[in-house]
Design a protein around this motif. Sequence first.
Motif, PDB file in Angstrom:
ATOM      1  N   VAL A  45       0.822  -1.212   0.000  1.00  7.79           N
ATOM      2  CA  VAL A  45       0.000   0.000   0.000  1.00  7.79           C
ATOM      3  C   VAL A  45       0.857   1.263   0.000  1.00  7.79           C
ATOM      4  O   VAL A  45       0.661   2.158  -0.829  1.00  7.79           O
ATOM      5  CB  VAL A  45      -0.958   0.010   1.210  1.00  7.79           C
ATOM      6  CG1 VAL A  45      -1.693   1.337   1.304  1.00  7.79           C
ATOM      7  CG2 VAL A  45      -1.954  -1.134   1.093  1.00  7.79           C
ATOM      8  N   VAL A  46       1.804   1.345   0.920  1.00  8.66           N
ATOM      9  CA  VAL A  46       2.627   2.553   1.023  1.00  8.66           C
ATOM     10  C   VAL A  46       3.537   2.700  -0.192  1.00  8.66           C
ATOM     11  O   VAL A  46       3.629   3.777  -0.790  1.00  8.66           O
ATOM     12  CB  VAL A  46       3.451   2.537   2.323  1.00  8.66           C
ATOM     13  CG1 VAL A  46       4.422   3.719   2.358  1.00  8.66           C
ATOM     14  CG2 VAL A  46       2.530   2.591   3.531  1.00  8.66           C
ATOM     15  N   GLY A 163      -4.840  -0.509  -1.973  1.00  7.00           N
ATOM     16  CA  GLY A 163      -5.240  -1.479  -0.957  1.00  7.00           C
ATOM     17  C   GLY A 163      -6.038  -2.620  -1.560  1.00  7.00           C
ATOM     18  O   GLY A 163      -5.862  -3.786  -1.183  1.00  7.00           O
ATOM     19  N   ILE A 164      -6.929  -2.291  -2.492  1.00  6.06           N
ATOM     20  CA  ILE A 164      -7.702  -3.337  -3.182  1.00  6.06           C
ATOM     21  C   ILE A 164      -6.766  -4.215  -4.007  1.00  6.06           C
ATOM     22  O   ILE A 164      -6.923  -5.446  -4.064  1.00  6.06           O
ATOM     23  CB  ILE A 164      -8.784  -2.701  -4.063  1.00  6.06           C
ATOM     24  CG1 ILE A 164      -9.820  -1.990  -3.184  1.00  6.06           C
ATOM     25  CG2 ILE A 164      -9.465  -3.755  -4.935  1.00  6.06           C
ATOM     26  CD1 ILE A 164     -10.837  -1.190  -3.963  1.00  6.06           C
ATOM     27  N   ALA A 194      -4.528  -5.329   3.782  1.00  3.64           N
ATOM     28  CA  ALA A 194      -4.138  -4.378   2.746  1.00  3.64           C
ATOM     29  C   ALA A 194      -5.277  -3.393   2.468  1.00  3.64           C
ATOM     30  O   ALA A 194      -5.046  -2.198   2.298  1.00  3.64           O
ATOM     31  CB  ALA A 194      -3.754  -5.115   1.459  1.00  3.64           C
ATOM     32  N   THR A 195      -6.496  -3.893   2.455  1.00  5.24           N
ATOM     33  CA  THR A 195      -7.652  -3.017   2.262  1.00  5.24           C
ATOM     34  C   THR A 195      -7.796  -2.053   3.434  1.00  5.24           C
ATOM     35  O   THR A 195      -8.079  -0.862   3.251  1.00  5.24           O
ATOM     36  CB  THR A 195      -8.942  -3.848   2.109  1.00  5.24           C
ATOM     37  OG1 THR A 195      -8.775  -4.775   1.031  1.00  5.24           O
ATOM     38  CG2 THR A 195     -10.124  -2.950   1.817  1.00  5.24           C
ATOM     39  N   ILE A 196      -7.593  -2.567   4.647  1.00  4.91           N
ATOM     40  CA  ILE A 196      -7.666  -1.704   5.833  1.00  4.91           C
ATOM     41  C   ILE A 196      -6.605  -0.614   5.765  1.00  4.91           C
ATOM     42  O   ILE A 196      -6.889   0.567   6.027  1.00  4.91           O
ATOM     43  CB  ILE A 196      -7.490  -2.538   7.117  1.00  4.91           C
ATOM     44  CG1 ILE A 196      -8.696  -3.457   7.311  1.00  4.91           C
ATOM     45  CG2 ILE A 196      -7.303  -1.635   8.330  1.00  4.91           C
ATOM     46  CD1 ILE A 196      -8.534  -4.429   8.460  1.00  4.91           C
ATOM     47  N   VAL A 199      -7.626   2.076   2.932  1.00  8.91           N
ATOM     48  CA  VAL A 199      -8.743   2.945   3.327  1.00  8.91           C
ATOM     49  C   VAL A 199      -8.379   3.749   4.569  1.00  8.91           C
ATOM     50  O   VAL A 199      -8.693   4.946   4.667  1.00  8.91           O
ATOM     51  CB  VAL A 199     -10.010   2.097   3.581  1.00  8.91           C
ATOM     52  CG1 VAL A 199     -11.141   2.971   4.103  1.00  8.91           C
ATOM     53  CG2 VAL A 199     -10.440   1.398   2.291  1.00  8.91           C
ATOM     54  N   GLY A 200      -7.700   3.101   5.527  1.00  8.35           N
ATOM     55  CA  GLY A 200      -7.346   3.781   6.765  1.00  8.35           C
ATOM     56  C   GLY A 200      -6.362   4.915   6.548  1.00  8.35           C
ATOM     57  O   GLY A 200      -6.555   6.031   7.050  1.00  8.35           O
ATOM     58  N   LEU A 201      -5.289   4.664   5.793  1.00  7.86           N
ATOM     59  CA  LEU A 201      -4.307   5.715   5.536  1.00  7.86           C
ATOM     60  C   LEU A 201      -4.925   6.882   4.785  1.00  7.86           C
ATOM     61  O   LEU A 201      -4.631   8.045   5.062  1.00  7.86           O
ATOM     62  CB  LEU A 201      -3.122   5.144   4.750  1.00  7.86           C
ATOM     63  CG  LEU A 201      -2.166   4.236   5.526  1.00  7.86           C
ATOM     64  CD1 LEU A 201      -1.147   3.605   4.588  1.00  7.86           C
ATOM     65  CD2 LEU A 201      -1.446   5.026   6.616  1.00  7.86           C
TER      66      LEU A 201
END
Length: 255
Positions: A45-46, A163-164, A194-196, A199-201
């Motif tokens: 994600v990052v 994330g998806i 990864a989804t969390i 969306v969270g970031l």
Amino acid sequence: MSDKAKIDFNSIAGVSLALAAIMGGQLLEGGHLGALIQFAAFFIVVGGTVGAVLLQSPVKILMNGVKMSKWIIFPPEKASQVLIRQLVGWSYLARKDGFLVLETHAESATDPLTKKGLQLLADGSKPDKLREILEIEVDAEVSYQRQSAKIWEAAGGYAPTIGILGAVLGLIHVMENLSEPSLLGSGIAVAFVATIYGVGLANLFFLPIANKLKSIINEQVVMREMLIDGLVAIADGENPRLIENRLMSYCVDER
């Protein structure tokens, strides 16, 4: 204007509350915090988000946006009253001793726009030319800052999608190891975490940072407009008391 800053405890409280609510909810549901720590998902994600933002923006803009992020905790000081007192003081000096006396103050000024404005006054620039030059300077500075702030907005848009993508990669890993049940858990964990992360970031950090930076930039624009109006009024030879009354109109939120 000073670069001195005070700590913004609202930002600290906001981030702390958001993280506490999420982690607390996880614990209340009977889960454990270790389940939210997945380095593979975090890397996807990052790394993917940074890569997408870097593709969109020049490195200089990206680095300046990262540098500006410190404003979330240490915002530039909004010293409107200090600036008004300075402008009124310069107005009295100009009326008493002439514009040339402001050259000394220009040399000691730390803010580039203030330095340039006072030097233009000392050089005898006309009010309309003074305003034109300083507004061009401000427009260029604000445009650069807003481009830099937009990298966080862009990151907030890309992160959920990345994330998806991480979730899909995790599910592919699961499908490849259906014959080995011991490996299924890690793949499913990466998929959901990864989804969390995405969306969270985006919603807890990137987008709030972008909006906070936009708000701070707008406050700085008001300070710049106040400075320009004050310097132009000095160039026009206006009465210092009238200048003070006019500039106080910028301080509605401080009354």
